[in-house]
Design an enzyme around this catalytic site. Structure first.
Site, PDB file in Angstrom:
ATOM      1  N   GLY A   1      -7.517  -0.341  -1.037  1.00  0.00           N
ATOM      2  CA  GLY A   1      -7.915   0.251   0.349  1.00  0.00           C
ATOM      3  C   GLY A   1      -8.007   2.461   0.367  1.00  0.00           C
ATOM      4  O   GLY A   1      -8.816   2.538   1.412  1.00  0.00           O
TER       5      GLY A   1
ATOM      6  N   GLU B   1      -7.336   9.833  -8.098  1.00  0.00           N
ATOM      7  CA  GLU B   1      -7.366   8.775  -8.716  1.00  0.00           C
ATOM      8  C   GLU B   1      -7.742   8.608 -10.383  1.00  0.00           C
ATOM      9  O   GLU B   1      -8.950   9.037 -10.032  1.00  0.00           O
ATOM     10  CB  GLU B   1      -9.022   7.823  -7.760  1.00  0.00           C
ATOM     11  CG  GLU B   1      -9.250   6.865  -9.151  1.00  0.00           C
ATOM     12  CD  GLU B   1      -8.410   5.409  -9.361  1.00  0.00           C
ATOM     13  OE1 GLU B   1      -8.080   5.106  -8.398  1.00  0.00           O
ATOM     14  OE2 GLU B   1      -8.598   5.358 -10.505  1.00  0.00           O
TER      15      GLU B   1
ATOM     16  N   GLN C   1     -11.430  -7.047  -8.036  1.00  0.00           N
ATOM     17  CA  GLN C   1     -10.234  -7.589  -8.967  1.00  0.00           C
ATOM     18  C   GLN C   1      -9.868  -9.497  -9.091  1.00  0.00           C
ATOM     19  O   GLN C   1     -10.059 -10.194  -9.449  1.00  0.00           O
ATOM     20  CB  GLN C   1      -8.361  -7.671  -8.895  1.00  0.00           C
ATOM     21  CG  GLN C   1      -8.487  -5.942  -9.450  1.00  0.00           C
ATOM     22  CD  GLN C   1      -6.851  -5.129  -8.628  1.00  0.00           C
ATOM     23  OE1 GLN C   1      -5.852  -5.270  -8.621  1.00  0.00           O
ATOM     24  NE2 GLN C   1      -6.990  -4.157  -8.324  1.00  0.00           N
TER      25      GLN C   1
ATOM     26  N   CYS D   1      -2.011 -11.125  -4.589  1.00  0.00           N
ATOM     27  CA  CYS D   1      -2.700 -12.019  -4.550  1.00  0.00           C
ATOM     28  C   CYS D   1      -2.142 -13.610  -4.870  1.00  0.00           C
ATOM     29  O   CYS D   1      -2.494 -14.061  -6.778  1.00  0.00           O
ATOM     30  CB  CYS D   1      -4.046 -11.973  -5.580  1.00  0.00           C
ATOM     31  SG  CYS D   1      -5.198 -13.783  -5.139  1.00  0.00           S
TER      32      CYS D   1
ATOM     33  N   ASP E   1      -1.554  -3.020  -1.498  1.00  0.00           N
ATOM     34  CA  ASP E   1      -0.361  -3.104  -1.936  1.00  0.00           C
ATOM     35  C   ASP E   1       1.284  -2.462  -2.024  1.00  0.00           C
ATOM     36  O   ASP E   1       1.947  -2.728  -2.478  1.00  0.00           O
ATOM     37  CB  ASP E   1      -1.043  -3.801  -3.726  1.00  0.00           C
ATOM     38  CG  ASP E   1      -2.141  -4.821  -3.977  1.00  0.00           C
ATOM     39  OD1 ASP E   1      -2.514  -5.381  -2.849  1.00  0.00           O
ATOM     40  OD2 ASP E   1      -2.181  -4.873  -4.714  1.00  0.00           O
TER      41      ASP E   1
ATOM     42  N   LYS F   1      -0.191  -9.520  -0.058  1.00  0.00           N
ATOM     43  CA  LYS F   1      -0.965  -8.701  -0.930  1.00  0.00           C
ATOM     44  C   LYS F   1      -2.413  -9.085  -1.307  1.00  0.00           C
ATOM     45  O   LYS F   1      -2.472  -9.360  -2.852  1.00  0.00           O
ATOM     46  CB  LYS F   1      -0.113  -7.500  -1.777  1.00  0.00           C
ATOM     47  CG  LYS F   1       1.216  -7.515  -1.532  1.00  0.00           C
ATOM     48  CD  LYS F   1       1.387  -6.604  -0.335  1.00  0.00           C
ATOM     49  CE  LYS F   1       2.417  -5.453   0.018  1.00  0.00           C
ATOM     50  NZ  LYS F   1       2.015  -4.922   1.645  1.00  0.00           N
TER      51      LYS F   1
ATOM     52  N   ALA G   1      -6.643  -8.386  -1.005  1.00  0.00           N
ATOM     53  CA  ALA G   1      -7.636  -7.164  -0.683  1.00  0.00           C
ATOM     54  C   ALA G   1      -8.087  -7.507   0.566  1.00  0.00           C
ATOM     55  O   ALA G   1      -8.640  -6.452   1.082  1.00  0.00           O
ATOM     56  CB  ALA G   1      -8.727  -6.942  -1.839  1.00  0.00           C
ATOM     57  N   ALA G   2      -8.183  -8.833   1.018  1.00  0.00           N
ATOM     58  CA  ALA G   2      -8.520  -9.315   2.363  1.00  0.00           C
ATOM     59  C   ALA G   2      -7.461  -8.440   3.269  1.00  0.00           C
ATOM     60  O   ALA G   2      -8.264  -7.916   4.371  1.00  0.00           O
ATOM     61  CB  ALA G   2      -8.512 -10.295   2.569  1.00  0.00           C
TER      62      ALA G   2
ATOM     63  N   CYS H   1      -6.808 -16.016   1.504  1.00  0.00           N
ATOM     64  CA  CYS H   1      -5.970 -16.003  -0.064  1.00  0.00           C
ATOM     65  C   CYS H   1      -7.204 -17.483  -0.754  1.00  0.00           C
ATOM     66  O   CYS H   1      -6.624 -18.093  -0.507  1.00  0.00           O
ATOM     67  CB  CYS H   1      -5.088 -16.527  -0.388  1.00  0.00           C
ATOM     68  SG  CYS H   1      -4.166 -16.892  -2.137  1.00  0.00           S
TER      69      CYS H   1
HETATM   70  C1  LIG Z   1      -5.782 -11.556 -10.737  1.00  0.00           C
HETATM   71  C2  LIG Z   1      -6.303 -10.595  -9.815  1.00  0.00           C
HETATM   72  C3  LIG Z   1      -6.745 -11.945  -8.046  1.00  0.00           C
HETATM   73  C4  LIG Z   1      -7.293 -11.077  -6.631  1.00  0.00           C
HETATM   74  N1  LIG Z   1      -7.252 -12.547  -5.734  1.00  0.00           N
HETATM   75  C5  LIG Z   1      -8.370 -11.983  -4.723  1.00  0.00           C
HETATM   76  C6  LIG Z   1      -8.978 -12.589  -4.128  1.00  0.00           C
HETATM   77  O1  LIG Z   1      -8.960 -13.799  -4.148  1.00  0.00           O
HETATM   78  N2  LIG Z   1      -8.754 -11.982  -2.620  1.00  0.00           N
HETATM   79  C7  LIG Z   1      -7.837 -10.901  -2.121  1.00  0.00           C
HETATM   80  O2  LIG Z   1      -8.035 -10.774  -1.045  1.00  0.00           O
HETATM   81  N3  LIG Z   1      -7.029 -10.162  -3.117  1.00  0.00           N
HETATM   82  C8  LIG Z   1      -7.042 -11.126  -4.371  1.00  0.00           C
HETATM   83  N4  LIG Z   1      -6.861 -10.073  -5.425  1.00  0.00           N
HETATM   84  C9  LIG Z   1      -5.741  -8.679  -4.782  1.00  0.00           C
HETATM   85  C10 LIG Z   1      -6.128  -7.264  -4.260  1.00  0.00           C
HETATM   86  O3  LIG Z   1      -6.607  -6.857  -5.866  1.00  0.00           O
HETATM   87  C11 LIG Z   1      -5.726  -6.487  -4.545  1.00  0.00           C
HETATM   88  O4  LIG Z   1      -4.843  -7.067  -3.536  1.00  0.00           O
HETATM   89  C12 LIG Z   1      -6.087  -5.116  -3.745  1.00  0.00           C
HETATM   90  O5  LIG Z   1      -7.250  -4.413  -5.104  1.00  0.00           O
HETATM   91  C13 LIG Z   1      -5.168  -3.887  -3.627  1.00  0.00           C
HETATM   92  O6  LIG Z   1      -5.764  -3.102  -3.006  1.00  0.00           O
HETATM   93  P1  LIG Z   1      -5.028  -1.630  -3.373  1.00  0.00           P
HETATM   94  O7  LIG Z   1      -6.251  -0.310  -3.068  1.00  0.00           O
HETATM   95  O8  LIG Z   1      -3.832  -1.723  -2.432  1.00  0.00           O
HETATM   96  O9  LIG Z   1      -4.646  -1.536  -4.921  1.00  0.00           O
HETATM   97  P2  LIG Z   1      -5.882  -1.206  -5.639  1.00  0.00           P
HETATM   98  O10 LIG Z   1      -7.151  -1.550  -5.254  1.00  0.00           O
HETATM   99  O11 LIG Z   1      -5.018  -2.026  -7.060  1.00  0.00           O
HETATM  100  O12 LIG Z   1      -5.830   0.166  -6.752  1.00  0.00           O
HETATM  101  C14 LIG Z   1      -5.053   0.800  -7.098  1.00  0.00           C
HETATM  102  C15 LIG Z   1      -5.370   2.285  -7.371  1.00  0.00           C
HETATM  103  O13 LIG Z   1      -4.627   3.673  -6.990  1.00  0.00           O
HETATM  104  C16 LIG Z   1      -4.983   3.699  -8.910  1.00  0.00           C
HETATM  105  N5  LIG Z   1      -3.277   4.961  -8.849  1.00  0.00           N
HETATM  106  C17 LIG Z   1      -2.592   4.211  -9.867  1.00  0.00           C
HETATM  107  N6  LIG Z   1      -1.469   4.958  -9.725  1.00  0.00           N
HETATM  108  C18 LIG Z   1      -1.676   6.523  -9.220  1.00  0.00           C
HETATM  109  C19 LIG Z   1      -2.021   6.993  -8.659  1.00  0.00           C
HETATM  110  N7  LIG Z   1      -0.139   7.493  -9.908  1.00  0.00           N
HETATM  111  N8  LIG Z   1      -1.569   8.474  -8.795  1.00  0.00           N
HETATM  112  C20 LIG Z   1      -3.408   7.771  -7.980  1.00  0.00           C
HETATM  113  N9  LIG Z   1      -3.753   7.175  -7.974  1.00  0.00           N
HETATM  114  C21 LIG Z   1      -2.839   6.060  -9.120  1.00  0.00           C
HETATM  115  C22 LIG Z   1      -5.188   2.685  -9.599  1.00  0.00           C
HETATM  116  O14 LIG Z   1      -6.016   3.386 -10.923  1.00  0.00           O
HETATM  117  C23 LIG Z   1      -5.978   1.729  -8.586  1.00  0.00           C
HETATM  118  O15 LIG Z   1      -7.427   2.432  -8.412  1.00  0.00           O
HETATM  119  C24 LIG Z   1      -6.408 -10.417  -7.162  1.00  0.00           C
HETATM  120  C25 LIG Z   1      -6.056  -9.525  -7.601  1.00  0.00           C
HETATM  121  C26 LIG Z   1      -6.206 -10.216  -8.701  1.00  0.00           C
HETATM  122  C27 LIG Z   1      -5.179  -9.167 -10.126  1.00  0.00           C
END
Ligand SMILES: Cc1cc2nc3c(=O)[nH]c(=O)nc-3n(C[C@H](O)[C@H](O)[C@H](O)COP(=O)(O)OP(=O)(O)OC[C@H]3O[C@@H](n4cnc5c(N)ncnc54)[C@H](O)[C@@H]3O)c2cc1C
Length: 446
Positions: free
Chosen positions: A40, A61, A69, A188, A324, A332, A334-335, A367
């Site tokens: 995100g 980051e 993921q 996910c 997330d 929660k 990536a979609a 999903c």
């Molecule tokens: C096994 C698995 C399968 C999945 N399958 C799917 C799927 O098929 N389809 C789908 O759409 N989604 C899927 N997902 C879910 C998807 O990966 C997440 O929902 C998505 O990455 C969320 O994006 P985000 O930016 O919220 O979090 P993230 O991509 O997790 O990024 C969070 C970032 O914040 C950083 N961070 C953490 N704490 C701090 C801090 N204190 N200060 C600064 N930075 C920090 C981390 O290092 C990380 O880079 C899956 C996830 C997993 C684990």
């Protein structure tokens, strides 16, 4: 006198320490601070990077690597590698931003600054919080040590452990294979059962399925939140002889004796210990402590307290959240984060220009429920858990085309379009496929 001298000397030492730290501290200020450069954060930063100057946009980051993921599930099945899921963070962040490689340690939303773990201070005009969910393997006794040594316990959720899953699967000859879904929010929520179906398919291909009992243990009262897909998944489990235990939560792992203890969540005193030949664990998850402990920014559950349609903070209009860690009650994924990026971008831009918020997030999440090595049910739905399907056919079927979409097409979409700020989810395609050309996006609800 001696006491006074000691006190004076200690005072000078602590004075030096204090000034040394303050000299080393950097102070930054920017127009937009993006905390977290994952799915995100990176995608939204890419959108703002087109108009802001490099020093006006800071991404905070800590990680050297960025992971796609959703590929972890496929890695667990042995048909993809961790290298394919990994890129250097410096290669995915927009060139036109300042990357501070550190963690947010303290948020002060009243004074609009964040202090990092190393002690730097970042002042911002506007902030986007995108720190995701942390994996808390440590919350289940015996689990972390089981994963850190060679054992029959594995987990696709972490890049550190995902490659080990296929090794455990390859060694699985007979006995019981248990798969878990924790008693916490989960990213996910389909992934815990995807790896279960892949394992089932693998054992069938190896002619070993008759020797292994497969059980899916979930803390939820349902197999999946959306009825249409839940009905399809119940049928699938039945036809493949996969036992499903609802409201069943893993509470202890003994990797020496290969024993797992489960609790009945409807009757917490009732615990059952089972033997396993393979235990696939999805860990409890939570937002980072620096966020969840800050009650000005987060809600009771530790998520950034935002309006579920506008993604703007309930109290602080200059703060938004995505993905997330946001309090939005969507699944929660990536979609979902992709569908939120344009809403955050347009609504935050409007706030910066003193205009009213133009876009509203409808809770879209998808999903891709991989059901083996060549089939997938593509679940897509909204806040009300109503299907919101892109294709003009019923998506509750196992289809090869959806598997190809998931394994080949979606990673390309992620790396090339989403992270560069060009993918806002499939809403446009959905309208075209369903011949709804004239549909307009609903305005933001207040
Ligand atoms: C096994 C698995 C399968 C999945 N399958 C799917 C799927 O098929 N389809 C789908 O759409 N989604 C899927 N997902 C879910 C998807 O990966 C997440 O929902 C998505 O990455 C969320 O994006 P985000 O930016 O919220 O979090 P993230 O991509 O997790 O990024 C969070 C970032 O914040 C950083 N961070 C953490 N704490 C701090 C801090 N204190 N200060 C600064 N930075 C920090 C981390 O290092 C990380 O880079 C899956 C996830 C997993 C684990």
């Amino acid at each position: 006198m001696v006491v006074l001298r000691i006190l004076y000397r200690n005072f000078r030492i602590s004075e030096r320490r204090f000034s040394a730290t303050s000299v080393n501290r950097d102070k930054y200020s920017c127009k937009i601070l993006v905390v977290g450069g994952g799915a995100g954060g990176c995608s939204t930063a890419a959108k703002f990077a087109r108009t802001l100057k490099k020093n006006e946009l800071i991404v905070l980051e800590p990680s050297e690597y960025h992971y796609y993921q959703p590929l972890f599930t496929i890695i667990g099945g042995g048909t993809s590698t961790i290298q394919e899921a990994r890129r250097k963070e410096s290669d995915v962040l927009p060139k036109n931003c300042t990357w501070i490689k550190d963690k947010a340690a303290l948020y002060d939303p009243d004074k609009s600054f964040v202090t990092t773990e190393k002690g730097d201070v970042i002042e911002y005009d506007y902030m986007l919080i995108a720190v995701g969910l942390e994996l808390r393997y440590d919350l289940i006794p015996g689990l972390q040590e089981a994963l850190d040594k060679s054992s029959n316990v594995c987990s696709i959720y972490s890049p550190k452990y995902a490659p080990q899953v296929f090794e455990v699967l390859k060694n699985l000859k007979d006995g019981a294979a248990h798969f878990t879904f924790p008693n916490s929010p989960v990213k996910c929520p389909g992934a815990p059962q995807k790896i279960c179906y892949i394992s089932d398919h693998y054992l069938r291909k190896q002619n070993r399925r008759d020797n292994v009992n497969i059980t899916y243990n979930t803390s939820l009262p349902v197999i999946f939140g959306v009825k249409k897909y839940a009905d399809a998944l119940w049928k699938l489990c039945k036809s493949r002889n996969i036992d499903v235990n609802l409201r069943t939560n893993l509470v202890n792992v003994n990797s020496v004796n290969n024993e797992a203890t489960f609790q009945n969540l409807d009757n917490p005193d009732e615990k059952k210990t089972v033997k396993f030949s393979m235990l696939h664990v999805v860990p409890p998850m939570a937002t980072p402590l620096s966020l969840s402990s800050n009650k000005k920014i987060s809600n009771e559950a530790g998520f950034v307290n935002v309006h579920k349609h506008t993604l703007q903070h309930i109290v602080y209009p200059n703060i938004f959240s995505i993905g997330d860690c946001a309090s939005t009650p969507n699944s929660k994924t990536a979609a979902a984060a992709a569908a939120q990026t344009e809403v955050v971008f347009r609504n935050l831009s409007a706030v910066m220009n003193g205009q009213s918020l133009p876009l509203s997030y409808d809770g879209y999440a998808s999903c891709p429920l991989v059901t083996g090595y060549d089939k997938c049910i593509l679940a897509e739905f909204d806040y009300n858990l109503n299907p919101l399907e892109t294709f003009p056919f019923d998506q509750d079927k196992e289809l090869r085309s959806m598997y190809i979409l998931k394994k080949i097409f979606m990673p390309q979409l992620y790396w090339n379009l989403m992270l560069n700020g060009y993918w806002n989810g499939p809403a446009l395609f959905r309208r075209i496929m369903h011949l709804q050309f004239m549909d307009k996006k609903p305005p933001a609800k207040s």
